[in-house]
Design a protein around this motif. Structure first.
Motif, PDB file in Angstrom:
ATOM      1  N   ILE A 150       6.096 -24.192 -52.427  1.00 29.58           N
ATOM      2  CA  ILE A 150       6.895 -24.486 -53.624  1.00 29.58           C
ATOM      3  C   ILE A 150       6.090 -24.172 -54.892  1.00 29.58           C
ATOM      4  CG2 ILE A 150       7.966 -26.381 -54.936  1.00 29.58           C
ATOM      5  CD1 ILE A 150       8.844 -27.485 -52.181  1.00 29.58           C
ATOM      6  N   ARG A 151       4.809 -24.517 -54.845  1.00 25.98           N
ATOM      7  CA  ARG A 151       3.937 -24.228 -56.000  1.00 25.98           C
ATOM      8  C   ARG A 151       3.905 -22.727 -56.300  1.00 25.98           C
ATOM      9  NH1 ARG A 151      -2.135 -24.625 -54.638  1.00 25.98           N
ATOM     10  NH2 ARG A 151      -1.517 -22.623 -53.768  1.00 25.98           N
ATOM     11  N   ASP A 152       3.884 -21.934 -55.243  1.00 25.46           N
ATOM     12  CA  ASP A 152       3.710 -20.484 -55.414  1.00 25.46           C
ATOM     13  C   ASP A 152       5.007 -19.717 -55.638  1.00 25.46           C
ATOM     14  OD1 ASP A 152       1.049 -20.918 -55.126  1.00 25.46           O
ATOM     15  OD2 ASP A 152       0.945 -20.318 -53.026  1.00 25.46           O
ATOM     16  N   LYS A 153       6.124 -20.436 -55.708  1.00 25.29           N
ATOM     17  CA  LYS A 153       7.408 -19.753 -55.924  1.00 25.29           C
ATOM     18  C   LYS A 153       7.410 -19.044 -57.272  1.00 25.29           C
ATOM     19  CE  LYS A 153      10.690 -22.018 -52.976  1.00 25.29           C
ATOM     20  NZ  LYS A 153      11.909 -22.750 -52.817  1.00 25.29           N
TER      21      LYS A 153
ATOM     22  N   TYR B  27      -0.810 -30.903 -56.868  1.00 26.35           N
ATOM     23  CA  TYR B  27       0.495 -30.391 -57.278  1.00 26.35           C
ATOM     24  C   TYR B  27       1.587 -31.461 -57.166  1.00 26.35           C
ATOM     25  CZ  TYR B  27       4.181 -27.022 -58.128  1.00 26.35           C
ATOM     26  OH  TYR B  27       5.242 -26.349 -58.679  1.00 26.35           O
ATOM     27  N   LEU B  28       1.472 -32.299 -56.143  1.00 30.13           N
ATOM     28  CA  LEU B  28       2.442 -33.399 -55.998  1.00 30.13           C
ATOM     29  C   LEU B  28       2.276 -34.396 -57.138  1.00 30.13           C
ATOM     30  CD1 LEU B  28       2.495 -34.464 -52.221  1.00 30.13           C
ATOM     31  CD2 LEU B  28       4.268 -33.274 -53.495  1.00 30.13           C
ATOM     32  N   ASP B  29       1.017 -34.726 -57.440  1.00 29.41           N
ATOM     33  CA  ASP B  29       0.742 -35.705 -58.493  1.00 29.41           C
ATOM     34  C   ASP B  29       1.293 -35.236 -59.839  1.00 29.41           C
ATOM     35  OD1 ASP B  29      -0.575 -36.944 -56.471  1.00 29.41           O
ATOM     36  OD2 ASP B  29      -2.590 -36.428 -57.146  1.00 29.41           O
ATOM     37  N   GLU B  30       1.174 -33.926 -60.077  1.00 31.27           N
ATOM     38  CA  GLU B  30       1.612 -33.386 -61.371  1.00 31.27           C
ATOM     39  C   GLU B  30       3.135 -33.271 -61.477  1.00 31.27           C
ATOM     40  OE1 GLU B  30      -0.387 -29.647 -61.457  1.00 31.27           O
ATOM     41  OE2 GLU B  30      -2.360 -30.613 -61.396  1.00 31.27           O
ATOM     42  N   ASN B  31       3.794 -33.150 -60.342  1.00 35.60           N
ATOM     43  CA  ASN B  31       5.219 -32.814 -60.398  1.00 35.60           C
ATOM     44  C   ASN B  31       6.182 -33.839 -59.820  1.00 35.60           C
ATOM     45  OD1 ASN B  31       5.402 -29.870 -61.463  1.00 35.60           O
ATOM     46  ND2 ASN B  31       3.669 -29.889 -60.053  1.00 35.60           N
ATOM     47  N   THR B  32       5.667 -34.962 -59.375  1.00 34.82           N
ATOM     48  CA  THR B  32       6.583 -35.998 -58.876  1.00 34.82           C
ATOM     49  C   THR B  32       6.275 -37.330 -59.558  1.00 34.82           C
ATOM     50  OG1 THR B  32       5.125 -36.492 -57.019  1.00 34.82           O
ATOM     51  CG2 THR B  32       6.954 -35.010 -56.562  1.00 34.82           C
ATOM     52  N   GLN B  96      12.681 -31.193 -54.006  1.00 35.67           N
ATOM     53  CA  GLN B  96      11.936 -30.623 -52.887  1.00 35.67           C
ATOM     54  C   GLN B  96      10.589 -31.332 -52.702  1.00 35.67           C
ATOM     55  OE1 GLN B  96      11.974 -26.584 -54.422  1.00 35.67           O
ATOM     56  NE2 GLN B  96      13.615 -25.995 -53.021  1.00 35.67           N
ATOM     57  N   LEU B  97       9.910 -31.572 -53.820  1.00 33.52           N
ATOM     58  CA  LEU B  97       8.585 -32.202 -53.708  1.00 33.52           C
ATOM     59  C   LEU B  97       8.682 -33.678 -53.338  1.00 33.52           C
ATOM     60  CD1 LEU B  97       6.720 -30.458 -56.664  1.00 33.52           C
ATOM     61  CD2 LEU B  97       6.401 -30.048 -54.223  1.00 33.52           C
ATOM     62  N   THR B  98       9.790 -34.309 -53.672  1.00 32.91           N
ATOM     63  CA  THR B  98       9.968 -35.719 -53.275  1.00 32.91           C
ATOM     64  C   THR B  98      10.053 -35.807 -51.752  1.00 32.91           C
ATOM     65  OG1 THR B  98      11.107 -36.161 -55.349  1.00 32.91           O
ATOM     66  CG2 THR B  98      11.413 -37.767 -53.603  1.00 32.91           C
ATOM     67  N   VAL B  99      10.782 -34.864 -51.148  1.00 33.03           N
ATOM     68  CA  VAL B  99      10.859 -34.836 -49.677  1.00 33.03           C
ATOM     69  C   VAL B  99       9.449 -34.630 -49.106  1.00 33.03           C
ATOM     70  CG1 VAL B  99      11.774 -33.592 -47.676  1.00 33.03           C
ATOM     71  CG2 VAL B  99      13.206 -33.881 -49.714  1.00 33.03           C
TER      72      VAL B  99
END
Lengths: 323, 263
Positions: A150-153, B27-32, B96-99
């Motif tokens: 997802i990050r690399d999308k 990435y999860l920490d930054e976006n969720t 998506q990232l929440t899942v």
């Protein structure tokens, strides 16, 4: 020859695994039960249980023990697919409505969590801490792989190694773990276990590369969805990455990817056509072949049995598959 | 004034840090949205393991693991029922990232326990997760009454704790802690004006019942009722849990009565 024909002599054991999977995910709540078996009913290649069974043949093959691993691994894979369909907002999988489409996202989340919990509960019958450590590490890596995807999308500036690391986590390591855990469950010698792990890893890499190629080249009927779906979702798979070596193509795609919300199939159609007709497909397949060659070499470290031959045929089939 | 000497705030803070560190994935920490770490649940686990003969590290590992599972389940509860047709790119990424965040936290639970060779504990907690999802499904399709809904919710909120406790003690004596966990959950619901899955579900039940109550009113009414129930059963709880419950009750509007009872 169809894939199941290659390992038809395992059918009896695979049927037992299928039954065990159905029994394992039975639930008290009727919707949870229906949702959990929804994906199971849609069938599938069951490639992970096949690798577990075949690897188990290189040690002391006791079905109840091997079955524990095979069932758990396939259920873990299934749980992740149920959640993947929420992530991708997918309506169909294997030609059948997804759990999230038939019910909703909530039911899919609960069903996925339920199946995952059942798989761990089932696998805990295997008192082999090393097997659990390997599998736990694999699942964590799998999650990280999906987050990275997802990050690399829509990120054009990627290297081949970024892609390879991603598919390693996304696909290869679970197949590798299947082969390795089958060996561990049967007490196969360590040398065989390592060879089987690497075989699984290389086959898994090839499998995903071919999946990514087929997303461009296969027909809508074979795919069960229109071609080019990966690019439409912003996923830079190997064919797209290789096509980006053409500067003009890369610049145009960069422009389109700047506004993901404006992207539709029509916008991307010329890019999909370009990839299909460029040498990116052929070069991707060549990379897949290199992984398959490595997989064959690992098999040379195993005794020359019918099961080794089956593993070789499966690898060959994966290399030539068209759907 | 009641002092929780067995579980100092410093110990709680250390444990929180350990959990947060374990969960980190940039990435999860930054976006969720940051997952909610329920201090009341953590205190209950600290109390439980503090009364066993387990080495300190094992107590910590167990508490961290159970809280990771709790956060995995809570995170998945945040996934919206139906994906919006006009979802923005940002909303899509968040969904998506929440899942994946929930999946990641639950994978960590397995990794920690497998690393310790604690396969029995893996099984015990997996059974609990299985049962929790049965309960969640039952709650999700519940169309009965707000009262029945809250009873199920209290049971659900206390599930992981009860499972862990069943390894060391007779959980029959801890039944009234369902209200402790329910109060904690409802307190969280009253903070902020955001619609949550719980408030949406409750709104549907209230409408179905034609109760005429708002969600906020129903939550406050239930919270008060749960406090009364918990207070009435304090003496039946083992002392450490009674103390813990008093602390929770003191946080609320029954503080005055408790001071009076304490003399």
């Amino acid at each position: 020859m169809k894939l199941p024909m290659i390992y038809s002599y395992l059918k009896k054991d695979l049927d037992k695994i299928e039954d065990a999977m159905t029994n394992t995910i039975r639930a008290e709540h009727p919707v949870l039960e229906d949702a959990s078996v929804q994906l199971l009913r849609a069938g599938g290649k069951r490639i992970r249980p096949v690798f577990v069974l075949l690897s188990g043949k290189f040690g002391t093959y006791e079905l109840p023990r091997i079955q524990t691993v095979a069932v758990a691994l396939e259920l873990i894979h299934m749980a992740s697919l149920v959640h993947d369909d929420v992530i991708d907002d997918a309506e169909l999988r294997r030609g059948k409505p997804t759990v999230k489409a038939k019910w909703d996202n909530k039911v899919a989340m609960y069903a996925g969590d339920y199946i995952f919990a059942r798989s761990l509960e089932y696998l805990s019958k295997l008192e082999e801490p090393r097997a659990h450590q390997i599998l736990a590490h694999t699942i964590v890596e799998l999650c990280i792989g999906e987050v990275e995807q997802i990050r690399d999308k829509y990120r054009i500036e990627q290297h081949l190694k970024d892609y390879l690391r991603r598919i390693r986590r996304k696909t290869a390591i679970l197949i590798a773990a299947s082969a390795r855990l089958g060996a561990i469950a049967s007490g196969a010698p360590l040398g065989y276990e390592s060879a089987l792990y690497r075989y699984g890893y290389y086959v898994g890499m090839s499998y995903q590369i071919i999946d990514d190629v087929l997303d461009f080249t296969a027909s809508e009927t074979d795919l069960g969805k229109p071609a080019g779906g990966d690019l439409l979702q912003g996923n830079m798979t190997l064919p797209a990455l290789l096509a980006c070596e053409d500067r003009f193509f890369k610049e145009r795609l960069t422009q389109v990817f700047r506004d993901p919300e404006a992207i539709d199939r029509e916008t991307l159609e010329p890019f999909i056509q370009h990839i299909k007709t460029s040498d990116a497909i052929e070069r991707s397949l060549a990379i897949s072949d290199r992984y398959l060659e490595k997989a064959y070499r690992e098999l040379d470290k195993l005794p020359p049995t019918r099961d080794r031959n089956t593993l070789k045929q499966i690898a060959r089939h994966i290399g030539k598959r068209s759907s | 004034m009641i002092v929780l000497s067995y579980a100092s705030m410093e110990e709680l803070h250390t444990l929180r840090n350990k959990i947060e560190k374990r969960m980190q994935l940039a990435y999860l920490d930054e976006n969720t949205e940051e997952p909610f770490l329920d201090d009341n649940k953590l205190l209950a686990l600290q109390t439980l393991f503090g009364q066993t003969n387990l080495p300190d590290k094992q107590q910590t590992d167990y508490a961290v693991t159970i809280m990771l599972i709790q956060m995995a389940l809570d995170t998945h509860d945040k996934v919206i029922r139906i994906t919006k047709a006009d979802e923005t790119d940002e909303e899509r990424k968040n969904r998506q990232l929440t899942v994946l965040a929930g999946n990641y936290y639950s994978a960590l639970y397995y990794q920690i326990l497998a690393g310790l060779g604690e396969i029995d504990m893996v099984a015990l907690l997996a059974t609990s997760i299985k049962e929790i999802n049965e309960q969640k499904m039952s709650l999700y399709y519940d169309t009965t009454t707000a009262g029945a809904f809250f009873t199920k919710l209290g049971r659900l909120e206390g599930s992981l704790f009860r499972t862990a406790a069943s390894r060391y003690t007779d959980t029959a004596r801890l039944e009234s802690l369902d209200d402790y966990f329910l109060i904690s959950k409802l307190k969280r619901e009253t903070k902020g004006n955001k619609q949550t899955p719980l408030s949406l579900k409750l709104a549907a039940i209230l409408e179905n019942q034609e109760s005429g109550m708002t969600v906020t009113e129903a939550i406050h009414e239930e919270m008060e009722a749960a406090k009364v129930r918990l207070l009435a059963k304090l003496d039946l709880l083992p002392p450490a849990y009674a103390l813990l419950s008093r602390k929770l009750l003191l946080q609320g509007n029954r503080q005055k009565e408790l001071y009076l009872e304490e003399g």
